[in-house]
Write an enzyme that holds these catalytic residues in place. Structure first.
Site, PDB file in Angstrom:
ATOM      1  N   ASP A 181       0.076  -3.098   9.673  1.00 53.61           N
ATOM      2  CA  ASP A 181      -0.984  -3.814   9.768  1.00 53.61           C
ATOM      3  C   ASP A 181      -2.469  -2.984  10.197  1.00 53.61           C
ATOM      4  OD1 ASP A 181      -2.079  -6.702  10.209  1.00 53.61           O
ATOM      5  OD2 ASP A 181      -2.324  -5.900  12.121  1.00 53.61           O
TER       6      ASP A 181
ATOM      7  N   GLU B 173      -2.272  -1.473   5.557  1.00 55.53           N
ATOM      8  CA  GLU B 173      -3.176  -2.453   5.254  1.00 55.53           C
ATOM      9  C   GLU B 173      -4.610  -1.719   5.665  1.00 55.53           C
ATOM     10  OE1 GLU B 173      -5.205  -6.802   6.410  1.00 55.53           O
ATOM     11  OE2 GLU B 173      -3.703  -5.726   7.638  1.00 55.53           O
TER      12      GLU B 173
END
Length: 570
Positions: free
Chosen positions: A244, A281
């Site tokens: 993330d 990401e």
């Protein structure tokens, strides 16, 4: 059994076990240990530092009573795996399916998710990407405010539940990617501060304090996160990790944490004899993210590609607010389809500066692209999804593109349920302020913020998929369209070819149509409401989202809001 914990600044450390405290011995590097022979699988324990506490273990493998309760000893060897014939799955040529365990089914558990695997097998996806499963305060959460990063949310089924889910996926021929968060920890139930310098002392992002990756004591902090990643891949048989918001990792070392992690995972892949993927990401549009370590990159297998999402979204929805402002012309979609990204060093109006670099030489499979994902739906105030008409066109382009395509749960049948932001903070102040915090986070995105209270249980319940929708004609028809597209992608090598130099795109300057060539295949899209002729010479139609479709001397005749795939003219 030997208990071990890193607490370099403590003068005394005790393990609170069997209703009594036992002194631990100081070792090298700030590590403490104590031998408790009678302890074993299931034993509850906590740590006391300089008389303060007790606190859960930072590396707790299980939190049976939640983030504020004691840790429990968990023996990985007690689980009997049934995936002995599983040899892994490569990301190249794959289709990924993102899901949230708590809302994928009405029950919201790993066990219930297993019951839906036949649906995913029939859809022909290759990976499921599971949103974070680390323990969080309360009973419902997206998972990005996790603490106790080595444990698994008991609400979903705990560590054995996750293993059963992975086991079942592998038996069904599906790989598992787990979403993990290393850029921050949740604001509630996070007890790392007393143990050591886990944090850098400044706000690393909007979501919280930066993790200490390059300051004093950071060697063990980096080890904490790298060994966490290894745990999922080795002990839970996970096939890949989605990392993330890596742009929120603050690391000035010569070897970035991601590069160090890439090296460790490559070594583990050799040891376990199956491919292991790392998907970042990243908001940076930096091609070094996905370049190999020996080419001077960070070694990520792939990264999420927001530019493709934005260009597709604008083409099928007509929206232009916030960051969509740079993607309203079909020229941006053409650029994304032929070069991977739109912002490759040019001006970004949303950021007010130039952004990114060219992805020359990067194959499309290293860019994970989507029409919808948890962020792009859930970060809208009402969590609303694209309508069926938009999904038909967008999915047709996505699943014939050179990228690694990713679907979001329910997208394949045009789910009518929203995916809202929800949480369940135990702390009253956090619970009451969550809605306002969320509104401030998206200030400037162009939304009239009228989101439901994320702390209300109804917000969570509304986000659960309604599987009965699949029985309705409009949803079943869309599901068949997705199945046909994926089947065609897997049957025709031109559609899974990741090379951008074989992609050619033509488009209408007025935004009514677009044509994408994939080798000998031609993907034609009429975005307009009215039927029209696209000026392209093609042969037989292979698949169409609507009827009738025809190819003649003047070009391709398509009804409004239709996508069709043709063979080239003989």
């Amino acid at each position: 059994m030997i208990f071990e914990v890193w607490a370099p600044n403590a003068a005394t450390v005790e393990v609170d076990v069997f209703d009594g405290r036992r002194a631990m011995s100081a070792g090298e590097g700030g590590w403490w240990s104590a031998d408790v022979p009678e302890a074993g699988h299931g034993t509850l324990y906590r740590y006391v530092l300089d008389g303060e506490g007790p606190y859960p273990d930072p590396r707790s493998r299980r939190q049976p009573d939640g983030v504020f309760g004691p840790s429990a000893v968990y023996d990985h060897a007690r689980y009997t795996w049934a995936d002995h014939e599983w040899t892994g799955r490569d990301l190249r040529g794959a289709v990924v399916y993102e899901l949230h365990i708590g809302t994928f089914t009405q029950t919201g558990t790993f066990e219930a998710a297993i019951e839906k695997l036949p649906h995913l097998v029939e859809l022909s996806v290759d990976f499921v990407e599971v949103m974070p499963v680390a323990p969080v305060p309360g009973g419902r959460n997206w998972g990005y405010d996790g603490v106790d990063l080595y444990a698994v949310n008991e609400t979903y089924g705990g560590p054995d539940g996750l293993k059963s889910f992975v086991d079942a996926c592998h038996r069904a021929g599906i790989g598992v990617i787990l979403d993990v968060v290393y850029n921050h920890l949740g604001p509630s139930g996070n007890f790392l501060h007393p143990f050591g310098p886990y944090f850098a002392g400044f706000e690393g992002s909007y979501w919280g304090e930066a993790v200490n990756l390059d300051g004093p004591g950071s060697n063990e902090v980096r080890r904490y996160f790298i060994e966490n990643a290894v745990q999922w891949l080795r002990d839970y048989h996970i096939d890949g990790l989605r990392l993330d918001a890596v742009h929120a990792l603050h690391d000035r070392r010569a070897t970035h944490l991601l590069a160090e992690l890439s090296d460790q995972v490559d070594a583990l892949s050799c040891a376990v004899g199956r491919p292991l993927s790392l998907i970042a990401e990243s908001d940076l549009n930096d091609p070094r993210m996905v370049r190999s370590r020996d080419a001077g990159g960070l070694g990520m297998t792939a990264q999420w590609d927001d530019d493709v999402h934005h260009a597709l979204h604008c083409a099928v929805s007509g929206e232009s607010h916030g960051y969509y402002a740079d993607f309203t012309n079909l020229s941006t979609l053409a650029k994304a389809l032929t070069g991977g990204v739109v912002h490759d060093g040019g001006w970004s109006s949303f950021r007010g500066r130039t952004h990114g670099a060219p992805f020359a030489g990067v194959p499309g499979h290293r860019l994970v692209a989507c029409l919808q994902n948890h962020d792009q739906i859930g970060n809208r105030p009402l969590g609303d999804r694209l309508p069926v008409s938009a999904l038909k066109l967008g999915a047709g382009l996505l699943l014939t593109s050179p990228f690694t395509p990713m679907l979001f749960m329910g997208e394949e049948w045009g789910a009518g349920t929203p995916f809202l932001f929800f949480s369940d903070h135990v702390d009253a102040q956090l619970r009451e302020s969550e809605g306002g915090r969320r509104e401030r986070e998206f200030d400037g995105f162009g939304y009239a913020w009228d989101a439901p209270d994320p702390s209300r249980v109804e917000t969570f319940l509304r986000s659960k998929l309604d599987w009965d929708e699949v029985k309705q004609e409009v949803h079943w028809s869309l599901l068949c369209w997705y199945r046909d597209l994926i089947a065609l992608r897997k049957a025709l090598p031109e559609l899974s070819d990741p090379r951008f130099d074989g992609v050619r795109v033509e488009f209408d300057p007025l935004g009514k149509w677009l044509v994408m060539w994939r080798g000998s295949l031609c993907v034609t899209v009429n975005f307009g409401e009215d039927s029209g002729i696209l000026p392209v010479s093609v042969g037989a139609v292979l698949l169409a989202s609507d009827e009738p479709v025809a190819a003649g001397e003047e070009g391709v005749w398509l009804p409004g809001q239709t996508l069709a795939i043709f063979r080239s003219a003989p």
